[in-house]
Design an enzyme around this catalytic site. Sequence first.
Site, PDB file in Angstrom:
ATOM      1  N   ASP A 176       0.799  -1.225   0.000  1.00 11.44           N
ATOM      2  CA  ASP A 176       0.000   0.000   0.000  1.00 11.44           C
ATOM      3  C   ASP A 176       0.832   1.276   0.000  1.00 11.44           C
ATOM      4  OD1 ASP A 176      -2.853  -0.901   0.018  1.00 11.44           O
ATOM      5  OD2 ASP A 176      -2.130  -2.023   1.737  1.00 11.44           O
TER       6      ASP A 176
ATOM      7  N   TYR B 151      -9.763  -0.831   2.618  1.00 11.14           N
ATOM      8  CA  TYR B 151      -9.272  -0.779   4.000  1.00 11.14           C
ATOM      9  C   TYR B 151      -8.933   0.639   4.438  1.00 11.14           C
ATOM     10  CZ  TYR B 151      -8.627  -5.422   6.066  1.00 11.14           C
ATOM     11  OH  TYR B 151      -8.831  -6.626   6.674  1.00 11.14           O
TER      12      TYR B 151
END
Lengths: 683, 683
Positions: free
Chosen positions: B317, B401
């Site tokens: 990420d 998320y």
Amino acid sequence: MVLERVKQLAQQVSNTVSPPHPLDPLSALEIESAVSLLRAQHGKLYYNAVTLLEPPKEQMVKWLADPEHTQTPHRIADIVVISTDGKVFDGHVDLNEQKVISWAATPNVQPLITMEDLQIVEHIVRTDPGVIEQCALIGIPREDMHKVYCDPWTIGYDERFGTSVRLQQALMYYRPHVDDSQYSYALDFCPIYDSNLQKIIHIDVPKVRRPVNQAPPNNYDVKSIEAQGGFRTDLKPINITQPEGVSFSLKGRTIEWQNWSIHIGFNYREGIVLNNISYFDKNENKLRPIFYRLSLAEMVVPYGNPEHPHQRKHAFDLGEYGGGYMTNSLSLGCDCKGSIHYMDFDFVNRAGAASTIKNAVCIHEEDNGILFKHTDFRDDSVIVTRARKLIISHIFTAANYEYCVYWIFHQDGTIQLEIKLTGILNTYPMNPGEDTKGWGTEVYPGVNAHNHQHLFCLRIDPSVDGQKNTVFQVDAERGPGEVGSEENFYGNAFYAKKTKYTTATQAKANYEGSTSRTWDISNENKIHPYSKKPSTYKLVSREVPDLLPKEGSLVWKRAGFARHAVHVTKYDDSQIHPAGRHVPQTSGEPSAGLPAWIAANPSANIANEDIVLWHTFGLTHFPAPEDFPVMPAEPMTVLLRPRNFFLRNPALDVPPSYARTPSQVAAGKSGCNSCVDKTSVQV
Amino acid sequence: MVLERVKQLAQQVSNTVSPPHPLDPLSALEIESAVSLLRAQHGKLYYNAVTLLEPPKEQMVKWLADPEHTQTPHRIADIVVISTDGKVFDGHVDLNEQKVISWAATPNVQPLITMEDLQIVEHIVRTDPGVIEQCALIGIPREDMHKVYCDPWTIGYDERFGTSVRLQQALMYYRPHVDDSQYSYALDFCPIYDSNLQKIIHIDVPKVRRPVNQAPPNNYDVKSIEAQGGFRTDLKPINITQPEGVSFSLKGRTIEWQNWSIHIGFNYREGIVLNNISYFDKNENKLRPIFYRLSLAEMVVPYGNPEHPHQRKHAFDLGEYGGGYMTNSLSLGCDCKGSIHYMDFDFVNRAGAASTIKNAVCIHEEDNGILFKHTDFRDDSVIVTRARKLIISHIFTAANYEYCVYWIFHQDGTIQLEIKLTGILNTYPMNPGEDTKGWGTEVYPGVNAHNHQHLFCLRIDPSVDGQKNTVFQVDAERGPGEVGSEENFYGNAFYAKKTKYTTATQAKANYEGSTSRTWDISNENKIHPYSKKPSTYKLVSREVPDLLPKEGSLVWKRAGFARHAVHVTKYDDSQIHPAGRHVPQTSGEPSAGLPAWIAANPSANIANEDIVLWHTFGLTHFPAPEDFPVMPAEPMTVLLRPRNFFLRNPALDVPPSYARTPSQVAAGKSGCNSCVDKTSVQV
């Protein structure tokens, strides 16, 4: 006259307007009623404990299910006394019937050391000729004996004296001034005190003597800090207020908060005991049981210095002293902030009178940051919801150390046990240039703080959707098939490997960090409609060191519960104390408590049964100067988390602080803002 | 005209009244100044990143030691662009000199996918004939294509396409209504998008088809919750106020609080970067350096389902999207409560203009319960002191998320990194009765949430009392000698076994839970006067699972940093990103970043050297229905604790809430009560 008093107290008990919940601790009145009955029958006794004997679980479960139509269990006092000639008696008094229903001498045991037992020792050592002589040898003149102090500990077990004589070991200290911290001035010898004779019967004197420390005091009191440059002045107040009051309600000692319902008990050994922990599930429109009982049932603090007599330093603070007895009376704004509800604790004193610790238990709420949040990256539509937690806590002082115990309930169904360790290191003197040999750290000149562990035994009596539960060990494991194989071509397969525990003998497990090992407490009879997995609470615990005293060692024998991170046993009403009912001076041969229970019934079925999970966790402490002269609190956490228990996130109905949907974003609407907090400011 | 603009911006930059700290992120003006210079030389470019190139450490350390008499390092922009014909260029622009000091095409790499890159994909998939066809096959008619959504992910690595073509994989979803949560309606096929061509070049279609889920929506928006019975109404407000303001002060981006001094940087990849973390030690009367730089440098989220193409789900990420780019703009009272100071973040957009995330970083204080407490059991003389913490946080959204990153500073010298995971599970459809095979959980009918790990790489660049530091592995070990032996008669000996790391090849270690393994970052040149141990900060981290993808697997190759809990390397200015500078579409052959650096210099000395410790920690997530449709925040903590660093507990001068000495107790005096909190109430 004695009989008059018995009748009078019995009348008062039965007159009590609202009868106690069957799991409420004994009230002062009940304690005195039991004592007066015993006094009438047995005359003068020294009271060690008068506490609630919790009703049999089978009876309680029926009563809890339908209190209106079920006979209320009798109030029974569980009693430990020492007779004037030093014999130990265990007994039960039925307070409803006003009669002694069991009474027997228990040979060759020593009940725990009470605060009163401890308080006496210091006075005795100061006038003992042997102690005075030893003090003189290391530099304390006879006229300074009022500056000599001791932290009396249970002796643990000393094979020279066995179990029949009631003993304490006096860890010796010196204070140049009454307000100086004594832990910079440990003394090198160790008197042994006989509680029944009230005298010193032996003094352990080391081969190498260590004169009293000559270093200046290392103090933390206000005057000392002011003399050293004063307090920091740059802390602005943080005020926490609840102008509309708290969000919980109490009926007696049963608290309701955010769908939770919990009965808050307390006893002299375990301190807080939580019973009948349930959650009102909106989807099922009912109160669902989760845990019948949760408590810290025992602990042991082994020290790692092999030199005699330091092996005796391995306190069982709950079983040998009582976490309830040692509980602090809490004060507002100091121990907890916000809107606080306190509960008192009544206990018996040595003479048989009821005594009270005011504000023994603190109950309050705290904001807990973000409960959940999600932003859609497309349009910044968002939901953000803040969390709240309910904290039920007590703090107990075990001589030098402080244990702050926080039972925390979360809105998402998680139960957290947080323990903060603070207080003061146990210390021993060292000579200039002396080698600690790695068994301790010189935290201040002349002060050796020995390596030690704090191992707590959490007793988990589950009732996950009923009394029949099963424990599974869960390990994160790689899937089968090598990299390049058809079944696992890219090598990324992994899964939760479950090992079902079926007998108490099999159900002994250590922690495994590499597989993130957890334990599922499941109800195999209740399957989640979506996941097809059993209704579960998962034990998540990451601070789980091995018991470092070796197999077969004194501590290993006495603290059988600490040999493994997890044990599971079939439920038995009498099995509450995993190191035994009377812990001081047990030899560990055979090991009392958990090992004995398992040995007595090694193949008892524990799958889909009424069971108890015993979890030992804690930490290993290698001291450093930063921990001295008083230790910054070190927190530790254990979680019990719902998995496949709720239909979905059970906290979705907590009002969001801010929420805005895609259609509101598209329409230029501001979205819902039900944020309860209007008091935050930007600086 | 372009040149005019260059000069004008350069003038504005140099006119800035207070020059930036050398570690301040580039301002909007600086970004535009760099872009205008490049535009003048190279014409139209698509900007991927324009960020601060931090000055060489050697230069910075000198400047920090004596900023008045040291030349201020130049402001240099580190730039990544993609040319209009798809080539990647890396370059540096000296903003002081106003010149491009390096510029070169970098072959066969793909820089990260920006938010703008992501946003385009959904529009393309909706009109792609192949996607429309696949949608029709699983039950979505052509006229409903506006209800089709996708979360575009980097492709990770797909050997069929390699690295030269810039790709994204589109994880497909459906929304019956625009406000419905799409994660209950994942689609079973996966289009692959070419960012340069801006078209779909391939669609991965599974052998077994899964028609679009027919279950009703599982929503968490306000309207849905209201329709399901509404929000709970029993939460009373908790107000947190700081009527006298905050206890910290800021000079530029350097914060001072409770003896701490920290520079707060921020960049597009790591998000918050903390530099020059120091503590003013009253005993030594100086500011002592502890960490030169702390950041979350990388992460990887491997999913555990081995079926093609799920192996591609292993997002980096930070390196593939940018934790800074994905950062939320925070709002008062929702994300943080109390008195909040915010910092904005300026970044470049694709066209080269500066853009700003308002309120990207939140800075605030929180009460933190008891800092330390001790009661003397003899007389109830007591000290109790409350703790305060400083929290520097940001939150980023990575598609489904949310990662909430809290850098927390404590008064006792501890630094804590807490990460809360929330947001929504990545989901995949499943047919009724389909077997998850253990690779996932059916969290809602027709919704399969795959097993996954979140592994974070914490980059620790220490400067514990100077740049020369050494790392020791510390394990709690039993002492030598069997039970009954002279040296360990009672078997209770244990100690802290230290293993010194001397080369990067040796310094690769996994976590060991049974020995409570920690790592000491020590300065061997500074010995504690009491303990004779080196000045140390200890890494304490308990959530450290093994990397579950197998050795030699795709993830293992690409995420070399995650193979071990700890790596230590010799410091190098260029080594910031442990999975490489350009992460998307790396094959892992050879492994970029950490493994390459170690391989290049395997026997480099790391003892008593300028070093970097790379710590990978995180958790393994086996989803449950409770995590859906939005997940209650799950916290994780890493600690950096002072050991043998301070002379003693450095927080003794925090004003106590209550303190009373034995002599005050004896004299019946009430003791000092300097409790700053007068607002708590008893209920």
